[in-house]
Design an enzyme around this catalytic site. Structure first.
Site, PDB file in Angstrom:
ATOM      1  N   GLY A 236       0.829  -1.204   0.000  1.00  0.00           N
ATOM      2  CA  GLY A 236       0.000   0.000   0.000  1.00  0.00           C
ATOM      3  C   GLY A 236       0.862   1.252   0.000  1.00  0.00           C
ATOM      4  CG  PHE A 237       0.318   6.074   0.780  1.00  0.00           C
ATOM      5  CD1 PHE A 237       1.439   6.696   0.238  1.00  0.00           C
ATOM      6  CD2 PHE A 237      -0.346   6.701   1.842  1.00  0.00           C
ATOM      7  CE1 PHE A 237       1.890   7.913   0.752  1.00  0.00           C
ATOM      8  CE2 PHE A 237       0.087   7.906   2.342  1.00  0.00           C
ATOM      9  CZ  PHE A 237       1.215   8.507   1.808  1.00  0.00           C
TER      10      PHE A 237
ATOM     11  CB  ILE B 236      -0.474 -16.509   7.387  1.00  0.00           C
ATOM     12  CG1 ILE B 236       0.620 -16.933   6.419  1.00  0.00           C
ATOM     13  CG2 ILE B 236      -0.083 -15.268   8.180  1.00  0.00           C
ATOM     14  CD1 ILE B 236       0.840 -15.967   5.253  1.00  0.00           C
TER      15      ILE B 236
ATOM     16  CE  LYS C 210     -16.564 -11.582   7.318  1.00  0.00           C
ATOM     17  NZ  LYS C 210     -16.884 -12.400   6.144  1.00  0.00           N
TER      18      LYS C 210
ATOM     19  N   GLY D 183      -1.937 -13.407  17.173  1.00  0.00           N
ATOM     20  CA  GLY D 183      -1.666 -14.838  17.390  1.00  0.00           C
ATOM     21  C   GLY D 183      -0.301 -15.225  16.857  1.00  0.00           C
TER      22      GLY D 183
ATOM     23  CE1 TYR E 210      -9.233   2.715   8.230  1.00  0.00           C
ATOM     24  CE2 TYR E 210      -9.738   4.717   9.463  1.00  0.00           C
ATOM     25  CZ  TYR E 210      -8.822   3.911   8.793  1.00  0.00           C
ATOM     26  OH  TYR E 210      -7.509   4.305   8.709  1.00  0.00           O
TER      27      TYR E 210
ATOM     28  CE  LYS F  28      -7.058   0.989  10.797  1.00  0.00           C
ATOM     29  NZ  LYS F  28      -5.733   0.438  10.529  1.00  0.00           N
TER      30      LYS F  28
HETATM   31  P1  NAD Z   1      -3.544   1.816   1.541  1.00  0.00           P
HETATM   32  O1  NAD Z   1      -4.960   1.536   1.206  1.00  0.00           O
HETATM   33  O2  NAD Z   1      -2.664   2.378   0.471  1.00  0.00           O
HETATM   34  O3  NAD Z   1      -2.815   0.529   2.128  1.00  0.00           O
HETATM   35  C1  NAD Z   1      -3.481  -0.531   2.747  1.00  0.00           C
HETATM   36  C2  NAD Z   1      -2.865  -1.830   2.244  1.00  0.00           C
HETATM   37  O4  NAD Z   1      -3.491  -2.945   2.919  1.00  0.00           O
HETATM   38  C3  NAD Z   1      -3.102  -2.050   0.745  1.00  0.00           C
HETATM   39  O5  NAD Z   1      -1.920  -2.488   0.139  1.00  0.00           O
HETATM   40  C4  NAD Z   1      -4.195  -3.118   0.705  1.00  0.00           C
HETATM   41  O6  NAD Z   1      -4.170  -3.879  -0.487  1.00  0.00           O
HETATM   42  C5  NAD Z   1      -3.850  -3.918   1.950  1.00  0.00           C
HETATM   43  N1  NAD Z   1      -4.994  -4.670   2.494  1.00  0.00           N
HETATM   44  C6  NAD Z   1      -6.250  -4.224   2.720  1.00  0.00           C
HETATM   45  N2  NAD Z   1      -7.010  -5.204   3.239  1.00  0.00           N
HETATM   46  C7  NAD Z   1      -6.209  -6.295   3.348  1.00  0.00           C
HETATM   47  C8  NAD Z   1      -6.420  -7.617   3.810  1.00  0.00           C
HETATM   48  N3  NAD Z   1      -7.619  -8.026   4.255  1.00  0.00           N
HETATM   49  N4  NAD Z   1      -5.370  -8.502   3.771  1.00  0.00           N
HETATM   50  C9  NAD Z   1      -4.150  -8.109   3.308  1.00  0.00           C
HETATM   51  N5  NAD Z   1      -3.907  -6.872   2.849  1.00  0.00           N
HETATM   52  C10 NAD Z   1      -4.926  -5.961   2.877  1.00  0.00           C
HETATM   53  O7  NAD Z   1      -3.582   2.806   2.803  1.00  0.00           O
HETATM   54  P2  NAD Z   1      -2.408   3.492   3.622  1.00  0.00           P
HETATM   55  O8  NAD Z   1      -2.686   4.951   3.631  1.00  0.00           O
HETATM   56  O9  NAD Z   1      -1.090   3.005   3.175  1.00  0.00           O
HETATM   57  O10 NAD Z   1      -2.730   2.965   5.085  1.00  0.00           O
HETATM   58  C11 NAD Z   1      -1.943   1.961   5.714  1.00  0.00           C
HETATM   59  C12 NAD Z   1      -2.430   1.769   7.151  1.00  0.00           C
HETATM   60  O11 NAD Z   1      -2.304   3.008   7.868  1.00  0.00           O
HETATM   61  C13 NAD Z   1      -3.898   1.356   7.255  1.00  0.00           C
HETATM   62  O12 NAD Z   1      -4.033   0.408   8.297  1.00  0.00           O
HETATM   63  C14 NAD Z   1      -4.605   2.639   7.621  1.00  0.00           C
HETATM   64  O13 NAD Z   1      -5.777   2.398   8.353  1.00  0.00           O
HETATM   65  C15 NAD Z   1      -3.545   3.352   8.453  1.00  0.00           C
HETATM   66  N6  NAD Z   1      -3.761   4.805   8.431  1.00  0.00           N
HETATM   67  C16 NAD Z   1      -3.439   5.551   7.354  1.00  0.00           C
HETATM   68  C17 NAD Z   1      -3.680   6.925   7.364  1.00  0.00           C
HETATM   69  C18 NAD Z   1      -3.309   7.819   6.211  1.00  0.00           C
HETATM   70  O14 NAD Z   1      -3.573   9.019   6.273  1.00  0.00           O
HETATM   71  N7  NAD Z   1      -2.691   7.361   5.160  1.00  0.00           N
HETATM   72  C19 NAD Z   1      -4.264   7.529   8.477  1.00  0.00           C
HETATM   73  C20 NAD Z   1      -4.603   6.725   9.562  1.00  0.00           C
HETATM   74  C21 NAD Z   1      -4.340   5.363   9.548  1.00  0.00           C
END
Ligand code: NAD
Ligand code: UDP
Length: 316
Positions: free
Chosen positions: A12-13, A63, A91, A102, A145, A149
Site C-alpha cells: 500500500g501507500f 498464516i 473483518k 496470534g 473503520y 480500529k
Molecule cells: P492503503 O490503502 O494504500 O494501504 C493498505 C494496504 O493494505 C493495501 O496495500 C491493501 O491492499 C492492503 N490490504 C487491505 N485489506 C487487506 C487484507 N484483508 N489482507 C491483506 N492486505 C490488505 O492505505 P495506507 O494509507 O497506506 O494505510 C496503511 C495503514 O495506515 C492502514 O491500516 C490505515 O488504516 C492506516 N492509516 C493511514 C492513514 C493515512 O492518512 N494514510 C491515516 C490513519 C491510519
C-alpha cells in the site's frame, strides 16, 4: 541486528515506504498484501532485492510464518475504499488483528499496529491527546473503520496485559505523499490529480473542516522510533501527525497555486459523520520518541505533485 520483519499491507501507500526503509536498514522484509488497494507498482523498484519476499494473502485468514517483528498496516484507509465493503473492513481490522497477534504470540515477535486519528471520531477535544476517549458514532458509515480500529487497539492491549506481548500502537493522522493511488479518493490525491488535469476541485461541504497533513517520510520515521527506541513494556498509543492545521478550502487553494492550475472549486455535499476538526497533540511523540515532523505542507505537496504529474504522463 538483521531482523525478519513482516509488513501487512506492505504494497500500500505507507506500507511501500516502510518496506523500502526497512530494506535500506538491512532487514529481511516479508511484504504481505491482498492487493485490494495496494499495488505491485508501489514495490516494483524493490522486487529484485534479495531480502524482499512478497506474499499474496488476506489477513482475515491465519498464516504460519517465522518472524521477529510485525507491522500490521493491512486495511483500506480511504473512506471510499473502506466503505466499499464495510463488513470486509471490520473483518480485516478484527480478524486480521487477531491473526497477527496470534502470530506474534507464537513467534514472540514485537508487533506494531497502525491505528488512526479516527479513533477520536468527530472530536470534542482539540487538539487530540492520546488520553481522549473519542466521540465515535458506532452505527454510521465510517464506523466499520473507526470501531474496527478501536477494537484492534483493545485487542493489542489485552494481548499485552494478558500474554505479555510487546505491542506498539501508533495513531496516524492524515498522511500523504507519493504512491497514494490515483483513484484513492482521499483529499490530497483527489485535489492534486484534479488540479493537474485542470478539472474542478471537489470540496465537500463548506470546506471549513480541518485536517493536519503529515508527509509520509516523517510518519515512517516515527514508526521506527516507536518500534526500536522505546522499552518493551511501553505500548503507546502515540499520535504521529503534523500539527499544522488547514481547512480543506485552504488545501484546495494551496494545491491550485502550487500546480498553476486553472481549476475552479466545485462544492459537493459533505459526507455523513465527516469530522469537523482534527489536529494531533504530539507531546508524547516528542517526549518518548524525540520525534517531530520535518517536512511542512508546501514542501511535501511539491514532492507529491511531482509524483502524480509523472504518473499522469505515464498514463498518457
Ligand atoms: P492503503 O490503502 O494504500 O494501504 C493498505 C494496504 O493494505 C493495501 O496495500 C491493501 O491492499 C492492503 N490490504 C487491505 N485489506 C487487506 C487484507 N484483508 N489482507 C491483506 N492486505 C490488505 O492505505 P495506507 O494509507 O497506506 O494505510 C496503511 C495503514 O495506515 C492502514 O491500516 C490505515 O488504516 C492506516 N492509516 C493511514 C492513514 C493515512 O492518512 N494514510 C491515516 C490513519 C491510519
Ligand atoms: N474531502 C473533500 N474533497 C475530496 C475528498 C475529501 O473536500 O475530494 C474532504 C473530506 O470531506 C474530509 C477531508 O477532505 O473533510 C479529508 O478527507 P479524506 O477522505 O482525505 O480523509 P478523512 O480524514 O476524512 O478520513
Amino acid at each position: 541486528m538483521k531482523k525478519r520483519i513482516l509488513i501487512t499491507g506492505g504494497a500500500g501507500f505507507i506500507g511501500s515506504h516502510l518496506t523500502e526503509r526497512l530494506l535500506k536498514e538491512g532487514h529481511e522484509v516479508l511484504c504481505l498484501d491482498n492487493f485490494f488497494t495496494g499495488s505491485k507498482d508501489n514495490i516494483l523498484h524493490l522486487l529484485d532485492h534479495k531480502y524482499l519476499e512478497i506474499i499474496r494473502h488476506d489477513v482475515i485468514e491465519p498464516i504460519l510464518l517465522e518472524v521477529d517483528e510485525i507491522y500490521n498496516l493491512a486495511c483500506p484507509a480511504s473512506p471510499v475504499h473502506y466503505q466499499y465493503n464495510p463488513v470486509k473492513t471490520v473483518k480485516t481490522n478484527v480478524m486480521g488483528m487477531i491473526n497477527m497477534l496470534g502470530l506474534a504470540k507464537r513467534t514472540k515477535a514485537k508487533i506494531f499496529q497502525a491505528s488512526t486519528s479516527e479513533v477520536y471520531g468527530d472530536p470534542e477535544q482539540h487538539p487530540q491527546q492520546e488520553s481522549y476517549w473519542g466521540h465515535v458514532n458506532p452505527i454510521g458509515i465510517r464506523s466499520c473503520y473507526d470501531e474496527g480500529k478501536r477494537i484492534a487497539e483493545t485487542l493489542c492491549m489485552d494481548y499485552h496485559r494478558q500474554h505479555g506481548l510487546r505491542v506498539k500502537i501508533v495513531r496516524i493522522f492524515n498522511t500523504y505523499g507519493p504512491r497514494m493511488a490515483i483513484n484513492d479518493g482521499r483529499v490530497v490525491s483527489n485535489f492534486i490529480v484534479q488540479a493537474l488535469q485542470n478539472k474542478p476541485i471537489t470540496v465537500y461541504g463548506e470546506g471549513q473542516q480541518t485536517r493536519s497533513f503529515c508527509y509520509v517520510d516523517d510518519l515512517v520515521e516515527g514508526f521506527i522510533r516507536l518500534m526500536d527506541n522505546t522499552p518493551d513494556d511501553y505500548p503507546g498509543p502515540v499520535n504521529i501527525g503534523n500539527p499544522g492545521e488547514f481547512t480543506i478550502l485552504e488545501l484546495a487553494e494551496k494545491v491550485i497555486a502550487l500546480t498553476g492550475s486553472s481549476s475552479k472549486i466545485e462544492r459537493l455535499p459533505l459526507p455523513p459523520d465527516d469530522p469537523t476538526q482534527r489536529r494531533p497533540d504530539i507531546t508524547i511523540a516528542k517526549e518518548k520518541l524525540g520525534w517531530e515532523p520535518t517536512i511542512m505542507l508546501e514542501a511535501g505537496l511539491k514532492k507529491t505533485i511531482a509524483y502524480f504529474d509523472a504518473q499522469l504522463k505515464k498514463q498518457g
